[in-house]
Enzyme design. Structure first.
Site, PDB file in Angstrom:
ATOM      1  N   ASP A  48       0.847  -1.194   0.000  1.00  0.00           N
ATOM      2  CA  ASP A  48       0.000   0.000   0.000  1.00  0.00           C
ATOM      3  C   ASP A  48       0.884   1.246   0.000  1.00  0.00           C
ATOM      4  O   ASP A  48       1.976   1.253   0.573  1.00  0.00           O
ATOM      5  CB  ASP A  48      -0.894   0.031   1.243  1.00  0.00           C
ATOM      6  N   ASP A  60      -0.764  -2.522  -4.265  1.00  0.00           N
ATOM      7  CA  ASP A  60      -2.066  -2.993  -3.801  1.00  0.00           C
ATOM      8  C   ASP A  60      -3.002  -1.792  -3.714  1.00  0.00           C
ATOM      9  O   ASP A  60      -3.428  -1.265  -4.721  1.00  0.00           O
ATOM     10  CB  ASP A  60      -1.911  -3.723  -2.463  1.00  0.00           C
ATOM     11  N   ASP A 109      -5.465   2.653   2.136  1.00  0.00           N
ATOM     12  CA  ASP A 109      -6.370   1.705   2.790  1.00  0.00           C
ATOM     13  C   ASP A 109      -6.493   2.016   4.278  1.00  0.00           C
ATOM     14  O   ASP A 109      -5.498   2.349   4.944  1.00  0.00           O
ATOM     15  CB  ASP A 109      -5.863   0.271   2.616  1.00  0.00           C
ATOM     16  N   ARG A 133     -13.075   0.974  -5.783  1.00  0.00           N
ATOM     17  CA  ARG A 133     -12.777   1.295  -4.379  1.00  0.00           C
ATOM     18  C   ARG A 133     -12.541   2.796  -4.200  1.00  0.00           C
ATOM     19  O   ARG A 133     -11.472   3.229  -3.777  1.00  0.00           O
ATOM     20  CB  ARG A 133     -11.575   0.496  -3.864  1.00  0.00           C
TER      21      ARG A 133
END
Length: 337
Positions: free
Chosen positions: A152, A174, A178, A231
């Site tokens: 991330d 990724d 997050d 997302r």
């Protein structure tokens, strides 16, 4: 850090539910544009770092629980190497850390509590690795570019009172940004994310309700989701999660997904060339609730709504939805403050 459910295939169990706005939603949005509440997102504050930046006032969930001040009035230090950055941001003392130039790090490097990490100018960049805000409180990350992370770009877990602001994020591995595992009271603002698929995950897995129910309260405002596939964000459990005044352009898969008992308020956003702006459920995750209002759409789908969302506890003002594109593209990203 991996999301445990499929990302690209929506559950056939998603269904349209009756639209209802949660009781007690603040009157602030009802007077948006009437001058009753100052537009705090555009009100400058004195800078605690270099003295050359003027940071916008904090809005959203990170104002709650005592607020978010980062390193506060600590004397700022400037770092130009990975060793200096890691040492400063992992110190147990409050710190204001000015990042100059490009710094390459490896893996996910921890950020400790009471830190402000901000870039100098428009070119300050962290590349190769990411920042792991874990078991921390009171952290501000601002005015930084993130490129080519090996995991991330930013991961937030078991942390509270975090403000992620005026970032430019691209080409991660990724997730770009997050937030998971009981994290709470977080604002994500003026971020330009692009050249990436899995953008911003909120809540890491369907089976983590015991930890996450009642947590994961996050505000996303004035961000530019620029061709990011999915997302934007994908939400589990958090209620209310507030998504307002963002600009969505050319989203390939979907904008916002509400799943697993989440409650998401999507308002005053600008969707352009987004076939699926928001929906309920995603992958193997069951539907959450989503209320949408006052969004502006250009060549975009209707979206899916249903259920009710808990009250928003803080004051805020929605920009005129049709003006959000020009506001966000002018102000999101680095070098703007």
């Amino acid at each position: 850090m991996q999301d445990n459910s499929p990302a690209r295939h929506r559950s056939s169990r998603r269904r349209a539910l009756p639209l209802a706005i949660g009781a007690g939603l603040t009157a602030a949005v009802l007077v948006a544009g009437m001058g009753a509440i100052a537009n705090a997102a555009e009100t400058p504050q004195a800078d605690a770092g270099t003295g050359t930046l003027a940071a916008p006032a904090l809005v959203g969930w990170a104002t709650q629980n005592g607020g978010t001040t980062g390193g506060g009035n600590a004397s700022p230090i400037t770092v130009t190497s990975s060793s200096a950055l890691i040492s400063a941001m992992q110190s147990s003392s409050a710190a204001v850390i000015n990042v100059s130039g490009t710094i390459s790090i490896s893996g996910m490097q921890k950020v400790a509590s009471n830190k402000t990490i901000r870039g100098v100018g428009s070119n300050a960049t962290i590349t190769g690795g990411g920042l792991n805000i874990a078991n921390a409180t009171n952290v501000i990350i601002q005015n930084l570019n993130f490129r080519n992370a090996s995991d991330d770009s930013i991961n937030v877990q078991y942390s509270t009172n975090v403000w992620l602001d005026h970032l430019d994020m691209a080409n991660g591995y990724d997730g770009l940004l997050d937030i998971k595992r009981t994290s709470n009271f977080i604002t994500v603002s003026y971020v330009h994310s692009h050249d990436h698929d899995k953008n911003m995950l909120l809540g890491h897995s369907d089976d983590n309700s015991a930890e996450d129910t009642g947590k994961l309260k996050v505000t996303y405002h004035h961000n530019w989701f620029d061709g990011t596939g999915q997302r934007n964000p994908r939400v589990r459990f958090g209620n209310p999660v507030h998504v307002f005044n963002n600009y969505y352009s050319n989203i390939g898969d979907y904008g916002v997904a509400s799943t697993e008992n989440a409650g998401v308020l999507v308002e005053c956003n600008y969707f352009e060339n987004v076939e699926d702006p928001y929906h309920l459920g995603e992958g193997s995750s069951d539907a959450g609730s989503l209320v949408a209002r006052n969004n502006h759409k250009v060549n975009s789908g209707a979206g899916q709504t249903g259920g009710s969302v808990a009250s928003i506890p803080y004051s805020y003002t929605c920009d005129t939805p049709s003006s959000v594109k020009s506001i966000v593209t002018a102000q999101a990203g680095t070098g703007k403050i």
